[in-house]
Design a protein around this motif. Structure first.
Motif, PDB file in Angstrom:
ATOM      1  N   THR A   8       0.828  -1.203   0.000  1.00 24.57           N
ATOM      2  CA  THR A   8       0.000   0.000   0.000  1.00 24.57           C
ATOM      3  C   THR A   8       0.862   1.251   0.000  1.00 24.57           C
ATOM      4  OG1 THR A   8      -0.118  -0.070   2.413  1.00 24.57           O
ATOM      5  CG2 THR A   8      -1.881  -1.159   1.192  1.00 24.57           C
ATOM      6  N   ASN A  22     -11.286  -4.458  -1.568  1.00 26.32           N
ATOM      7  CA  ASN A  22     -11.059  -3.413  -0.570  1.00 26.32           C
ATOM      8  C   ASN A  22     -10.720  -2.080  -1.218  1.00 26.32           C
ATOM      9  OD1 ASN A  22     -11.071  -2.708   2.142  1.00 26.32           O
ATOM     10  ND2 ASN A  22      -8.922  -3.135   2.438  1.00 26.32           N
ATOM     11  N   ASN A  23     -10.114  -2.142  -2.415  1.00 31.38           N
ATOM     12  CA  ASN A  23      -9.753  -0.915  -3.133  1.00 31.38           C
ATOM     13  C   ASN A  23     -10.862  -0.412  -4.038  1.00 31.38           C
ATOM     14  OD1 ASN A  23      -7.115  -0.747  -2.083  1.00 31.38           O
ATOM     15  ND2 ASN A  23      -6.366  -2.228  -3.569  1.00 31.38           N
ATOM     16  N   VAL A  59     -14.638  -1.261  -3.614  1.00 30.17           N
ATOM     17  CA  VAL A  59     -15.890  -0.968  -2.921  1.00 30.17           C
ATOM     18  C   VAL A  59     -15.611  -0.268  -1.598  1.00 30.17           C
ATOM     19  CG1 VAL A  59     -17.055  -2.926  -3.998  1.00 30.17           C
ATOM     20  CG2 VAL A  59     -15.921  -3.230  -1.791  1.00 30.17           C
ATOM     21  N   GLN A  60     -16.630   0.276  -1.030  1.00 37.35           N
ATOM     22  CA  GLN A  60     -16.496   1.041   0.208  1.00 37.35           C
ATOM     23  C   GLN A  60     -17.030   0.266   1.415  1.00 37.35           C
ATOM     24  OE1 GLN A  60     -14.830   3.971   0.194  1.00 37.35           O
ATOM     25  NE2 GLN A  60     -14.517   3.551  -1.983  1.00 37.35           N
ATOM     26  N   TRP A  61     -16.794  -1.022   1.441  1.00 37.35           N
ATOM     27  CA  TRP A  61     -17.230  -1.841   2.567  1.00 37.35           C
ATOM     28  C   TRP A  61     -16.142  -1.817   3.642  1.00 37.35           C
ATOM     29  CZ3 TRP A  61     -18.476  -6.496  -1.131  1.00 37.35           C
ATOM     30  CH2 TRP A  61     -19.599  -6.149  -1.904  1.00 37.35           C
ATOM     31  N   THR A  62     -16.373  -1.064   4.684  1.00 39.21           N
ATOM     32  CA  THR A  62     -15.329  -0.875   5.694  1.00 39.21           C
ATOM     33  C   THR A  62     -14.977  -2.174   6.414  1.00 39.21           C
ATOM     34  OG1 THR A  62     -17.034  -0.240   7.302  1.00 39.21           O
ATOM     35  CG2 THR A  62     -15.952   1.531   6.072  1.00 39.21           C
ATOM     36  N   LYS A  64     -11.769  -4.621   5.533  1.00 40.16           N
ATOM     37  CA  LYS A  64     -10.398  -4.459   6.014  1.00 40.16           C
ATOM     38  C   LYS A  64     -10.061  -5.453   7.115  1.00 40.16           C
ATOM     39  CE  LYS A  64     -11.642  -0.792   9.320  1.00 40.16           C
ATOM     40  NZ  LYS A  64     -11.462   0.626   9.673  1.00 40.16           N
TER      41      LYS A  64
END
Length: 255
Positions: A44, A198-199, A201-204, A207
């Motif tokens: 990252t 993970n990069n 969609v915005q599904w927290t 992580k």
């Protein structure tokens, strides 16, 4: 269970596959340090800030670079999974083990512990190779030796634990499908799929199951202490559920 651990250790020690895996792990670590490069497939941008590729790395930088590059270790360590448990299911020899007196619970737990132990030892060798390579090439320490060795041990424990979670799920898939190929493919594709999602969609919550990214960020202290235990507890719960389901499945398998 101790007898099963000894048996698995003997099998691993007699397998060329484990020594080839060890040799490749050592070679990979040396290449990283000698060439001042970062490998891996899930590096990252925020974690890369801890390195300056234009300067001569210290041993501390080498340790951080090795941590960032350690995502490839998961794929190298598939050999450990296959030799420890995959081979027994492909050849159906696990039935001989189960009729010898060991319980299903002991069988599953001993297999996971053996995989975890081998992953930890291999990871520790990987990091110590990075340190030794840095010393041989005349790198400065960059911090006290005590802190460097402590960080090396901590990184090894964290990386090994999170890799073992994926391998634990692979054990469940192996038991459910009786296919070494499917469970091995899972080890390969699962981290990549989770990292990509993970990069995108915005599904927290993703992580928390992006195990390898979590391992790297925890090792490099990029996750606040207030969030650290969220990752640990989620991983422990997944591991517990995985082991429980594995035991349930193997108890219902015919011998």
């Amino acid at each position: 269970m101790l007898n099963q651990l000894r048996t698995d250790f003997y099998r691993l020690s007699r397998s060329w596959g484990i020594y080839i895996t060890l040799a490749v792990t050592i070679a990979y670590s040396i290449v990283i340090i000698v060439n001042n490069t970062v490998g891996g497939i899930m590096v990252t941008s925020d974690s890369m800030k801890s390195l300056d590729s234009n300067s001569v790395w210290t041993l501390k930088d080498g340790l951080n670079a090795s941590t960032l590059s350690s995502s490839l270790l998961m794929y190298l360590f598939i050999a450990i999974f296959v030799i420890t448990i995959g081979y027994e299911f492909s050849q159906k020899t696990y039935k001989n083990t189960l009729v010898s007196g060991i319980t299903r619970f002991q069988f599953i737990i001993s297999k996971y512990l053996m995989i975890l132990l081998n992953i930890f030892v291999m990871t520790l060798v990987y990091f110590f190779t990075a340190i030794i390579s840095g010393v041989i090439t005349g790198r400065k320490v960059g911090m006290s030796w005590g802190n460097l060795l402590t960080q090396t041990l901590n990184h090894s424990i964290v990386i090994a634990f999170f890799i073992s979670i994926v391998f634990g799920i692979a054990i469940l898939i192996l038991l459910a499908t009786s296919s070494v190929v499917i469970s091995s493919i899972f080890i390969v594709v699962f981290p990549v799929i989770i990292s990509v999602l993970n990069n995108i969609v915005q599904w927290t919550w993703l992580k928390y199951i992006d195990f390898f990214t979590a391992a790297v960020k925890i090792s490099l202290k990029l996750i606040p202490n207030s969030q650290l235990w969220n990752y640990v507890w989620v991983s422990l719960i997944i591991l517990f559920v995985t082991m429980f389901l594995s035991i349930v499945i193997i108890r219902n398998k015919e011998l």
